[in-house]
Enzyme design. Structure first.
Site, PDB file in Angstrom:
ATOM      1  N   TYR A  53      42.016  40.539  23.587  1.00  0.00           N
ATOM      2  CA  TYR A  53      41.601  40.099  26.032  1.00  0.00           C
ATOM      3  C   TYR A  53      40.743  40.908  25.430  1.00  0.00           C
ATOM      4  O   TYR A  53      39.947  41.558  25.408  1.00  0.00           O
ATOM      5  CB  TYR A  53      43.136  40.600  26.207  1.00  0.00           C
ATOM      6  CG  TYR A  53      42.756  39.815  27.421  1.00  0.00           C
ATOM      7  CD1 TYR A  53      43.272  38.725  27.036  1.00  0.00           C
ATOM      8  CD2 TYR A  53      42.834  40.047  28.377  1.00  0.00           C
ATOM      9  CE1 TYR A  53      43.185  37.575  28.368  1.00  0.00           C
ATOM     10  CE2 TYR A  53      42.507  39.647  29.871  1.00  0.00           C
ATOM     11  CZ  TYR A  53      42.920  38.938  29.443  1.00  0.00           C
ATOM     12  OH  TYR A  53      43.277  37.624  30.894  1.00  0.00           O
ATOM     13  N   GLY A 153      52.757  28.078  29.070  1.00  0.00           N
ATOM     14  CA  GLY A 153      53.441  28.790  30.377  1.00  0.00           C
ATOM     15  C   GLY A 153      51.948  27.996  31.867  1.00  0.00           C
ATOM     16  O   GLY A 153      52.709  26.628  32.245  1.00  0.00           O
ATOM     17  N   GLY A 239      41.516  29.596  28.694  1.00  0.00           N
ATOM     18  CA  GLY A 239      41.787  30.736  27.315  1.00  0.00           C
ATOM     19  C   GLY A 239      40.720  29.884  25.764  1.00  0.00           C
ATOM     20  O   GLY A 239      40.175  28.978  25.907  1.00  0.00           O
TER      21      GLY A 239
END
Length: 326
Positions: A53, A153, A239
């Site tokens: 990340y 999501g 992302g």
């Protein structure tokens, strides 16, 4: 009392995290003791465990970035939130634990009558979806938006919010089994990704001019979304599910005038005023209470089973979010 702690990072996320016992802390002036109701496992949480990340906390660390809890004890000088009140946990405090000590003035009360599982997911994915629909292109009812990772999501929330706002969505997924569930949530068009995607999108939308594209995958998937956009369209990346950088053709950039931008909710928080944040979360909370905004839940795991929970979240093929509970 348990906390899901990791002291290293590695390629197999469930191998680096484990439940660790801790003693009840002494409450200081202005603090409250909370008990976890629910906390989701997001893709960013898994990437944090593997070290992939963009922003990594110092080690050792406790997993989890969002969730809801209930107040079970007041420290000295505290009268509110009341005992039993559901509260939103501050983002980034390490939410995969059974209990928390938090300053009372840092807590946002939430309606006790709302489903805590749905409320636990309100901090990150819903505002990400909402803001990407409003911050980059001035969309009007009837306009089209295209996104990939539509079953994620963020993708699920984007479908619902777009429908509420009168927008139409083209939703790109990786397998046929995801088509009908997304349509049931209000998706207008659902297509399986592939090299001929632009042609199929044009046919499905009647050649509509699509002004906004949303990409969570990266690699060549970014370019396929770009090729579906109208001249001068905007493509927003949030992302890198493929693990590879965005690839977009010079033709899309030069001749079609497509612009590629990035979105990171943490940066928006840094720049947005308190009133702006309250406006966004106020709208989302009311939609959740009304049952108009919700995300599918695959399963729940206790903190003691955090290894199994992370393993389940890391593997594909799920039909909903993995949640951690006390």
């Amino acid at each position: 009392m348990l906390k899901a702690e990791y002291q290293t990072r590695g390629p197999v996320p469930q191998d680096v995290i484990e439940p660790v016992e801790f003693e009840k802390p002494q409450l200081k002036e202005g603090e409250v003791l909370l008990e976890l109701l629910a906390s989701p496992i997001n893709p960013s949480d898994v990437l944090t465990l593997t070290g992939q990340y963009g922003m990594l906390p110092p080690l050792p660390a406790i997993g989890g970035n969002e969730g809801v809890a209930k107040v079970i004890e007041h420290g000295p000088g505290v009268n509110a939130p009341e005992i039993g009140q559901t509260v939103l946990l501050p983002v980034g405090i390490g939410t995969w634990r059974t209990h928390f000590v938090v300053a009372a003035d840092k807590l946002v009360p939430l309606p006790n009558e709302a489903d805590p599982l749905q409320l636990s997911m309100i901090s990150i994915n819903p505002p990400t979806a909402s803001l990407m629909l409003s911050e980059f292109v001035d969309l009007q009812p009837g306009d089209w938006v295209i996104q990939n990772a539509a079953n994620s999501g963020v993708g699920n929330y984007l479908v619902q919010l777009a429908s509420i706002r009168g927008l139409k969505t083209v939703n790109i997924v990786r397998r046929e089994s995801l088509v009908e569930p997304l349509k049931a949530q209000g998706a207008d068009v659902v297509l399986v990704d592939g090299e001929d995607l632009p042609e199929r999108v044009k046919e499905a939308t009647g050649g509509a001019a699509i002004k906004l594209g949303i990409d969570a995958v990266g690699d060549t998937a970014t370019g396929r979304i770009a090729d579906c956009l109208a001249e001068g369209g905007t493509l927003v990346n949030y992302g890198m599910m493929s693990g590879k950088p965005c690839k977009i053709s010079p033709s899309a950039l030069i001749f079609s005038g497509v612009s590629l931008k990035g979105f990171w909710l943490a940066r928006w928080f840094e720049q947005a005023s308190t009133d702006e944040q309250q406006r966004v979360y106020g709208e989302l909370t009311q939609l959740i209470i009304a049952g108009k905004l919700k995300a599918p839940v695959d399963s729940t795991y206790s903190v003691s089973d955090i290894k199994d929970a992370v393993a389940a979240a890391a593997q594909g093929g799920r039909e909903g979010k993995i949640l951690v509970t006390a």
